[in-house]
Design a protein around this motif. Structure first.
Motif, mmCIF file in Angstrom:
data_model
loop_
_atom_site.group_PDB
_atom_site.id
_atom_site.type_symbol
_atom_site.label_atom_id
_atom_site.label_comp_id
_atom_site.label_asym_id
_atom_site.label_seq_id
_atom_site.Cartn_x
_atom_site.Cartn_y
_atom_site.Cartn_z
ATOM 1 N N VAL A 102 18.455 81.786 107.249
ATOM 2 C CA VAL A 102 18.505 82.162 108.662
ATOM 3 C C VAL A 102 18.240 80.932 109.521
ATOM 4 O O VAL A 102 17.828 79.879 109.024
ATOM 5 C CB VAL A 102 17.461 83.251 108.988
ATOM 6 N N THR A 103 18.504 81.065 110.802
ATOM 7 C CA THR A 103 18.183 79.998 111.749
ATOM 8 C C THR A 103 17.068 80.465 112.666
ATOM 9 O O THR A 103 16.833 81.666 112.814
ATOM 10 C CB THR A 103 19.406 79.609 112.595
ATOM 11 N N PHE A 104 16.382 79.519 113.261
ATOM 12 C CA PHE A 104 15.380 79.898 114.257
ATOM 13 C C PHE A 104 15.462 78.971 115.446
ATOM 14 O O PHE A 104 15.988 77.857 115.366
ATOM 15 C CB PHE A 104 13.964 79.911 113.657
ATOM 16 N N ASP A 105 14.973 79.452 116.580
ATOM 17 C CA ASP A 105 15.007 78.707 117.832
ATOM 18 C C ASP A 105 13.748 77.866 117.964
ATOM 19 O O ASP A 105 12.642 78.399 118.045
ATOM 20 C CB ASP A 105 15.111 79.664 119.029
ATOM 21 N N ARG A 106 13.916 76.554 117.989
ATOM 22 C CA ARG A 106 12.786 75.660 118.159
ATOM 23 C C ARG A 106 12.326 75.662 119.618
ATOM 24 O O ARG A 106 13.109 75.971 120.520
ATOM 25 C CB ARG A 106 13.197 74.241 117.753
ATOM 26 N N PRO A 107 11.074 75.298 119.884
ATOM 27 C CA PRO A 107 10.602 75.227 121.266
ATOM 28 C C PRO A 107 11.396 74.242 122.125
ATOM 29 O O PRO A 107 11.467 74.390 123.342
ATOM 30 C CB PRO A 107 9.136 74.766 121.111
ATOM 31 N N ASP A 108 12.038 73.208 121.472
ATOM 32 C CA ASP A 108 12.812 72.234 122.243
ATOM 33 C C ASP A 108 14.234 72.714 122.514
ATOM 34 O O ASP A 108 15.027 71.983 123.093
ATOM 35 C CB ASP A 108 12.856 70.883 121.522
ATOM 36 N N GLY A 109 14.557 73.943 122.111
ATOM 37 C CA GLY A 109 15.860 74.511 122.421
ATOM 38 C C GLY A 109 16.884 74.387 121.311
ATOM 39 O O GLY A 109 17.923 75.031 121.365
ATOM 40 N N GLN A 110 16.615 73.560 120.314
ATOM 41 C CA GLN A 110 17.557 73.410 119.212
ATOM 42 C C GLN A 110 17.442 74.591 118.252
ATOM 43 O O GLN A 110 16.391 75.203 118.130
ATOM 44 C CB GLN A 110 17.267 72.124 118.428
ATOM 45 N N LYS A 111 18.550 74.895 117.589
ATOM 46 C CA LYS A 111 18.545 75.893 116.528
ATOM 47 C C LYS A 111 18.546 75.154 115.205
ATOM 48 O O LYS A 111 19.286 74.197 115.028
ATOM 49 C CB LYS A 111 19.763 76.806 116.642
ATOM 50 N N GLN A 112 17.720 75.604 114.283
ATOM 51 C CA GLN A 112 17.557 74.899 113.015
ATOM 52 C C GLN A 112 17.826 75.830 111.837
ATOM 53 O O GLN A 112 17.394 76.988 111.822
ATOM 54 C CB GLN A 112 16.138 74.325 112.908
#
Length: 353
Positions: free
Chosen positions: A300-310
């Motif tokens: 799965v992916t998650f939303d980082r606090p800096d706005g990027q998806k990882q």
């Protein structure tokens, strides 16, 4: 008249609670029951929701793509004008159609305009054009991880504001891009193109495209630094058998993928932020069907606090290493006693804990 009993209020309430609990359990199975699960969107605990664009957020909405003036403004939208929004931490999205594309911190595509010039930097988009193509302010913009910071610059506009440039080319957003990942401005009017991380036009498998002055870069630049072209038979994430480390994960360019032992899978959280990301760029989202030999559980992916998806494997965040210069390099292995190549099941190869 036949009477049908619906049961007591308490019985119905209990049934509803059981149904809700079952639905929640279904949503929380992606990352393995043994360690709990991420929220359905995979967002960091305590992190702000990413900007989603749309009306009122400075991106505008646009009402047409008329190309008579080359701006693609049509009747345009005035929402974008006067609401310039900082790009923040730039990122690079690997698009199957466009190649490597530079985005702002919220995932919105940045564009360049053929009627502008890079040497010297000059913007020719103003008024109605600017309503459809909001300028990207220079203030607050930071180079994408792994991209040379010296490529970022600024150009003074007629109103005195400073616009972000990449290798001299002024940067814009498109008002009709309303969701992260949109690239509706690509090719509009035959003059607007998504920008590559080096300021050239984004192009699949190349470092750029012909620029506004007609200088052909295209294939001549492809692979100059070890090859950005992705082989047709290589998945977005796959594996290779390293002679020292065994089976490890590689990205679509064959570069080694790493794990950081200071991260956590539950709650899904990355401990690599700020300057760390310059050395350890995140692995951007990969379609599950574009993988080979990778564990699908917790993919799965998650939303980082800096706005990027990882991207994650078994809910563990994934990275590459700026110190790896060519496919097959594993220079990041064991760095700081915390960075290790990722195994196909998401484990850190060689880590003692």
């Amino acid at each position: 008249m036949r009477h049908v009993s619906g049961g007591s209020p308490g019985t119905r309430r209990s049934a509803l609670l059981v149904a809700a609990a079952a639905a929640l359990l279904t949503l929380t199975t992606a990352c393995g029951q043994e360690k709990g699960e991420q929220s359905p969107k995979g967002q960091n605990v305590g992190a702000e929701a990413p900007v989603e664009g749309g009306a009122g957020d400075g991106y505008g909405s646009g009402e047409g793509e008329g190309d008579g003036d080359g701006y693609g403004a049509g009747s345009g939208s005035a929402e974008g004008a006067g609401k310039a929004k900082s790009a923040g931490q730039l990122a690079v999205r690997d698009s199957k159609k466009l190649g490597k594309v530079v985005t702002d911190s919220a995932g919105f595509t940045l564009y360049r305009f053929d009627k502008d010039t890079a040497q010297p930097p000059k913007s020719t988009c103003a008024d109605a054009c600017e309503a459809a193509w909001p300028v990207v302010p220079a203030k607050g913009a930071k180079a994408a991880p792994g991209v040379d910071e010296s490529l970022l610059g600024e150009v003074a506009r007629a109103d005195g504001s400073k616009q972000l440039t990449i290798d001299g080319w002024p940067m814009y957003r498109f008002a009709k891009d309303t969701e992260p990942g949109d690239a509706k401005g690509q090719g509009v009017g035959g003059t607007w193109y998504a920008a590559a991380p080096d300021g050239k036009k984004a192009a699949p498998g190349t470092a750029g495209d012909a620029d506004a002055n007609g200088d052909a870069n295209g294939d001549a630049d492809a692979g100059a630094d070890g090859g950005a072209a992705k082989p047709a038979d290589r998945a977005g994430l796959s594996t290779r058998n390293d002679p020292e480390l065994g089976e490890i994960v590689v990205d679509g360019n064959g570069m080694t993928v790493y794990r950081f032992t200071k991260d956590s899978a539950w709650p899904m959280k990355s401990a690599c932020t700020g300057a760390c990301l310059k050395k350890w760029p995140v692995v951007e989202p990969v379609d599950k069907n574009d993988t080979l030999g990778i564990l699908k559980k917790g993919f799965v992916t998650f939303d980082r606090p800096d706005g990027q998806k990882q991207q994650t494997i078994d809910c563990w965040p994934l990275y590459t290493f700026a110190g790896d210069k060519k496919p097959g390099d594993t220079n990041g292995q064991g760095v700081g006693g915390t960075w290790y190549a990722a195994a196909p099941d998401g484990k850190a190869v060689g880590a003692t804990k």
